[in-house]
Design a protein around this motif. Structure first.
Motif, PDB file in Angstrom:
ATOM      1  N   LEU A  42       5.500  -3.420   7.911  1.00  0.00           N
ATOM      2  CA  LEU A  42       6.194  -4.681   7.644  1.00  0.00           C
ATOM      3  C   LEU A  42       5.636  -5.366   6.397  1.00  0.00           C
ATOM      4  O   LEU A  42       6.391  -5.932   5.600  1.00  0.00           O
ATOM      5  CB  LEU A  42       6.107  -5.604   8.855  1.00  0.00           C
ATOM      6  CG  LEU A  42       7.010  -5.200  10.019  1.00  0.00           C
ATOM      7  CD1 LEU A  42       6.599  -5.919  11.288  1.00  0.00           C
ATOM      8  CD2 LEU A  42       8.475  -5.466   9.695  1.00  0.00           C
ATOM      9  N   GLN A  66       7.205  -3.708   3.496  1.00  0.00           N
ATOM     10  CA  GLN A  66       8.627  -4.016   3.385  1.00  0.00           C
ATOM     11  C   GLN A  66       8.886  -5.455   2.954  1.00  0.00           C
ATOM     12  O   GLN A  66       9.882  -5.740   2.300  1.00  0.00           O
ATOM     13  CB  GLN A  66       9.335  -3.698   4.700  1.00  0.00           C
ATOM     14  CG  GLN A  66       9.379  -2.213   4.975  1.00  0.00           C
ATOM     15  CD  GLN A  66      10.045  -1.868   6.291  1.00  0.00           C
ATOM     16  OE1 GLN A  66      10.449  -2.731   7.068  1.00  0.00           O
ATOM     17  NE2 GLN A  66      10.163  -0.571   6.562  1.00  0.00           N
ATOM     18  N   TYR A  67       7.993  -6.376   3.320  1.00  0.00           N
ATOM     19  CA  TYR A  67       8.154  -7.783   2.951  1.00  0.00           C
ATOM     20  C   TYR A  67       7.311  -8.161   1.738  1.00  0.00           C
ATOM     21  O   TYR A  67       7.214  -9.344   1.394  1.00  0.00           O
ATOM     22  CB  TYR A  67       7.799  -8.686   4.139  1.00  0.00           C
ATOM     23  CG  TYR A  67       8.895  -8.776   5.185  1.00  0.00           C
ATOM     24  CD1 TYR A  67       9.854  -9.785   5.130  1.00  0.00           C
ATOM     25  CD2 TYR A  67       8.976  -7.857   6.225  1.00  0.00           C
ATOM     26  CE1 TYR A  67      10.856  -9.880   6.083  1.00  0.00           C
ATOM     27  CE2 TYR A  67       9.964  -7.938   7.183  1.00  0.00           C
ATOM     28  CZ  TYR A  67      10.911  -8.945   7.109  1.00  0.00           C
ATOM     29  OH  TYR A  67      11.910  -9.039   8.060  1.00  0.00           O
ATOM     30  N   TRP A  93      -1.151  -7.585   5.137  1.00  0.00           N
ATOM     31  CA  TRP A  93      -1.394  -7.430   6.566  1.00  0.00           C
ATOM     32  C   TRP A  93      -2.894  -7.535   6.780  1.00  0.00           C
ATOM     33  O   TRP A  93      -3.691  -7.183   5.913  1.00  0.00           O
ATOM     34  CB  TRP A  93      -0.821  -6.125   7.111  1.00  0.00           C
ATOM     35  CG  TRP A  93      -1.573  -4.894   6.705  1.00  0.00           C
ATOM     36  CD1 TRP A  93      -1.534  -4.270   5.496  1.00  0.00           C
ATOM     37  CD2 TRP A  93      -2.494  -4.164   7.513  1.00  0.00           C
ATOM     38  NE1 TRP A  93      -2.370  -3.194   5.495  1.00  0.00           N
ATOM     39  CE2 TRP A  93      -2.973  -3.092   6.726  1.00  0.00           C
ATOM     40  CE3 TRP A  93      -2.952  -4.290   8.817  1.00  0.00           C
ATOM     41  CZ2 TRP A  93      -3.894  -2.166   7.204  1.00  0.00           C
ATOM     42  CZ3 TRP A  93      -3.866  -3.368   9.295  1.00  0.00           C
ATOM     43  CH2 TRP A  93      -4.318  -2.324   8.490  1.00  0.00           C
ATOM     44  N   PHE A 117       1.133 -10.633   8.289  1.00  0.00           N
ATOM     45  CA  PHE A 117       1.207  -9.803   9.483  1.00  0.00           C
ATOM     46  C   PHE A 117      -0.206  -9.469   9.938  1.00  0.00           C
ATOM     47  O   PHE A 117      -0.968  -8.826   9.220  1.00  0.00           O
ATOM     48  CB  PHE A 117       2.011  -8.531   9.200  1.00  0.00           C
ATOM     49  CG  PHE A 117       3.450  -8.822   8.869  1.00  0.00           C
ATOM     50  CD1 PHE A 117       4.352  -9.135   9.869  1.00  0.00           C
ATOM     51  CD2 PHE A 117       3.889  -8.814   7.549  1.00  0.00           C
ATOM     52  CE1 PHE A 117       5.676  -9.423   9.572  1.00  0.00           C
ATOM     53  CE2 PHE A 117       5.213  -9.095   7.236  1.00  0.00           C
ATOM     54  CZ  PHE A 117       6.108  -9.402   8.249  1.00  0.00           C
ATOM     55  N   LEU A 164      10.467  -1.999  14.412  1.00  0.00           N
ATOM     56  CA  LEU A 164      10.676  -2.672  13.126  1.00  0.00           C
ATOM     57  C   LEU A 164      11.982  -3.455  13.135  1.00  0.00           C
ATOM     58  O   LEU A 164      12.041  -4.601  12.678  1.00  0.00           O
ATOM     59  CB  LEU A 164      10.682  -1.663  11.977  1.00  0.00           C
ATOM     60  CG  LEU A 164       9.348  -1.021  11.639  1.00  0.00           C
ATOM     61  CD1 LEU A 164       9.551   0.146  10.672  1.00  0.00           C
ATOM     62  CD2 LEU A 164       8.383  -2.041  11.061  1.00  0.00           C
ATOM     63  N   LYS A 211      12.290  -7.574  12.659  1.00  0.00           N
ATOM     64  CA  LYS A 211      13.093  -8.110  11.555  1.00  0.00           C
ATOM     65  C   LYS A 211      14.215  -9.003  12.066  1.00  0.00           C
ATOM     66  O   LYS A 211      14.495 -10.054  11.491  1.00  0.00           O
ATOM     67  CB  LYS A 211      13.658  -6.964  10.720  1.00  0.00           C
ATOM     68  CG  LYS A 211      12.614  -6.264   9.902  1.00  0.00           C
ATOM     69  CD  LYS A 211      13.240  -5.093   9.161  1.00  0.00           C
ATOM     70  CE  LYS A 211      12.210  -4.362   8.363  1.00  0.00           C
ATOM     71  NZ  LYS A 211      12.805  -3.216   7.644  1.00  0.00           N
TER      72      LYS A 211
END
Length: 191
Positions: free
Chosen positions: A32, A35-36, A40, A88, A174, A178
């Motif tokens: 994540l 992807q963002y 993390w 995250f 995931l 989301k």
């Protein structure tokens, strides 16, 4: 509260993956964050305890709990400074507290409990045990996964944390995260 355990306040949306061991939270947190386009926060205890085990052959002791808590929040605060909208977290101090209560039930961790409950997270995702067990030097409860899952879940309920149980493969997990982040929909959160 001591400075070493204070959570830095910011405008980030803080997402914590909260779990019993070997349930895929590291993989989902890393994925994540990529992807963002953000950061993390790894689990500080993993490196701390692996280093201890490698040097001494000893597992976690009650005296390790507060250094782990301080290291975890320091890492979270450091990575929050360079994060973008979301942070995250592979764990948090509530999880550290739960582990402390499980492994050292006769010790007083009221200070850690107070600190953990003072920290804010926007979302708690409890990762289900429907992932294959992966053994390592630190994991020790392969036959108690359901029991540990219930213990972690019960603490979320006890402390009135909104949470969602993530089940299924990585793709499904995931997708669920989301969807919840996009809709900001706590109606789907479990209790």
């Amino acid at each position: 509260m001591e400075k070493t355990t204070q959570q830095t306040q910011n405008q980030l949306i803080k997402v914590v993956f909260y779990y019993p061991e070997s349930t895929g939270k590291t993989t989902i947190a890393k994925t994540l964050a990529e992807q963002y386009n953000t950061q993390w926060v790894p689990e500080f205890a993993r490196d701390y305890l692996q280093n201890k085990y490698d040097k001494t052959g000893k597992a976690c002791e009650a005296s390790d709990i507060m250094p782990i808590a301080e290291g975890q929040i320091a890492l979270e605060n450091q990575l929050a400074e360079i994060s973008n909208q979301y942070l995250f977290c592979d764990t948090n101090l509530l999880e550290t507290y739960v582990y402390a209560r499980v492994y050292f039930p006769n010790e007083d961790f009221s200070k850690l409990k107070s600190i953990a409950l003072s920290h804010d997270y926007d979302y708690y995702f409890l990762t289900d045990i429907d992932t294959p067990w992966e053994a390592d030097d630190l994991r020790d409860k392969p036959n108690e996964r359901q029991e540990m899952f219930e213990i972690f879940k019960n603490y979320l309920v006890k402390y009135d944390k909104n949470f969602y149980i993530l089940s299924g493969d990585l793709s499904k997990r995931l997708s669920e995260v989301k969807k919840i982040l996009q809709t900001n929909n706590y109606a789907t959160i479990s209790k």
